[in-house]
Design an enzyme around this catalytic site. Sequence first.
Site, PDB file in Angstrom:
ATOM      1  CG  HIS A  20      43.073  15.388 -33.555  1.00 18.59           C
ATOM      2  ND1 HIS A  20      42.460  15.462 -32.338  1.00 18.59           N
ATOM      3  CD2 HIS A  20      44.413  15.430 -33.300  1.00 18.59           C
ATOM      4  CE1 HIS A  20      43.363  15.561 -31.385  1.00 18.59           C
ATOM      5  NE2 HIS A  20      44.574  15.552 -31.944  1.00 18.59           N
ATOM      6  CG  ASP A 119      39.155  15.834 -31.734  1.00 18.83           C
ATOM      7  OD1 ASP A 119      39.545  15.196 -30.738  1.00 18.83           O
ATOM      8  OD2 ASP A 119      39.789  15.867 -32.800  1.00 18.83           O
TER       9      ASP A 119
END
Length: 461
Positions: A20, A119
């Site tokens: 990520h 996120d």
Amino acid sequence: MESKGSILNIVMFPWLAHGHVSPFLELAKRLEKRNLTIHLCSTEVILNSIKKKISENDYPFLHFIEIKLPFNPELPPHHHTTSGLPPHLNYTLMRALDMASPYFSTILKQVKPDLVIYDIHQPWAPEVAASLSIPAVMFHTTSLSILYYGFHMNLKQGVEFPYPELNPQGSYFTKKVQKMFETLPAEDNFEERTPSHFSYLRSSEIVLTKTFREVEEGYVDYTSSLLGKKVIITGPLVTNPVEDDIIVETDSTVKLVIKWLDMKEKASTVLVSFGSECYLSREEREEMAYGLEQSNVNFIWVIRFPMNEKIISIEESIPEGFLKRVGERGLVIDKWVPQVKILTHTSIGGFISHCGWGSLTEAMGFGVPIIAVPVQYDQPINAKVIVKAGAGAEIYRDEEGGLNRLEIARVIKEVVLEDAGKEIRKKAREMKEKLVIEGDDQEIDVVVKELVRICSKHNSS
Ligand code: UDP
């Protein structure tokens, strides 16, 4: 901190996993080059690993801000990342980050950004931003397909999935993926956690997604309709291999790997790697070893173990005599390797991958045919995406999820050596040509335009 002349001031906040952080960082670099000031927020251990790789002089408007997690004896600071984290602590880490939300609020009060990009695992971040009247946009770092697959499963129960070609292979993965969508909200529904899928729903007007047109353009409208938000594609956001040069120059093992590759013939070798947080079981390692042995191709096999697993040596983790039998044909390594650098080496002719989206986009970006061995999460669907795109083939598992050495050897030979894999190799080359020629400039221009639009609208409301 420099920010003069910048069109927007943005805080970016990825989940604490390499898969990520890496796309967030790549997006940050591209936005910085377009005169946006970026503050990338993460834990100390993650920021230290990033700082080793990029020079501040190259990105004067890219800043790093540390978020501190509350004290927890189970989670010492080196565990403030999923890399090497014992899998049973994943949820504990997620909770620890949730509990750092007041700290995130303080960061926003100090930085006073125009916008937050957050996120999936921080569904509370847009709420914190909204409480300070800051708009927030979600960045989805894996395939678009897993997004609409998941949302379809959750929102349209009983309605036939419109893209059956993307259904996971066999009953083992079908059950596993279904369970993920059943258990994710349930697990997230622990009183104290907001379900992760709220991350999408709370995003301001758009959702950014790391993918590229050649592979997933056809699914953009369907996903937008499911989410009720415009889906904006960022392009593949692949790291420039030059950035791996520092590791190659400073790490003697890595230096040896590149030297070893230099001696191999063109497209003769496969890289076997399962990302930053995915580990094969002993049985799977055994099948993989025999499969590689029987395939007769050269290989670099990156074997990693979670930090709590008591493995003393590589030899212990693979069949006896394996290293001796394969000799010069194979290299087995138990440490972090510069994957991007290896994938761009001319000796590489295939990539046995767990199908993390980062690894797949790198392989497609560099024209390396993929041999898919998905293990968990979004990976079974990602594998289908690349098979459908023609850039790879999947090694099928049996109904219990077991790998088979003959199937492994068969697919490796097909993709790397045999006539049957000619089309896959051709498609992989074509993708590279397309991505190298076109780059992601066009996509990033659209991203910037959308972010500016959202901020202007917010300011004038
Ligand atoms: N990676 C690397 N060296 C390693 C293992 C992984 O450079 O030894 C990088 C790889 O290039 C990719 C990322 O780590 O960018 C892994 O992301 P991916 O989405 O493929 O998998 P995840 O780790 O999230 O499961």
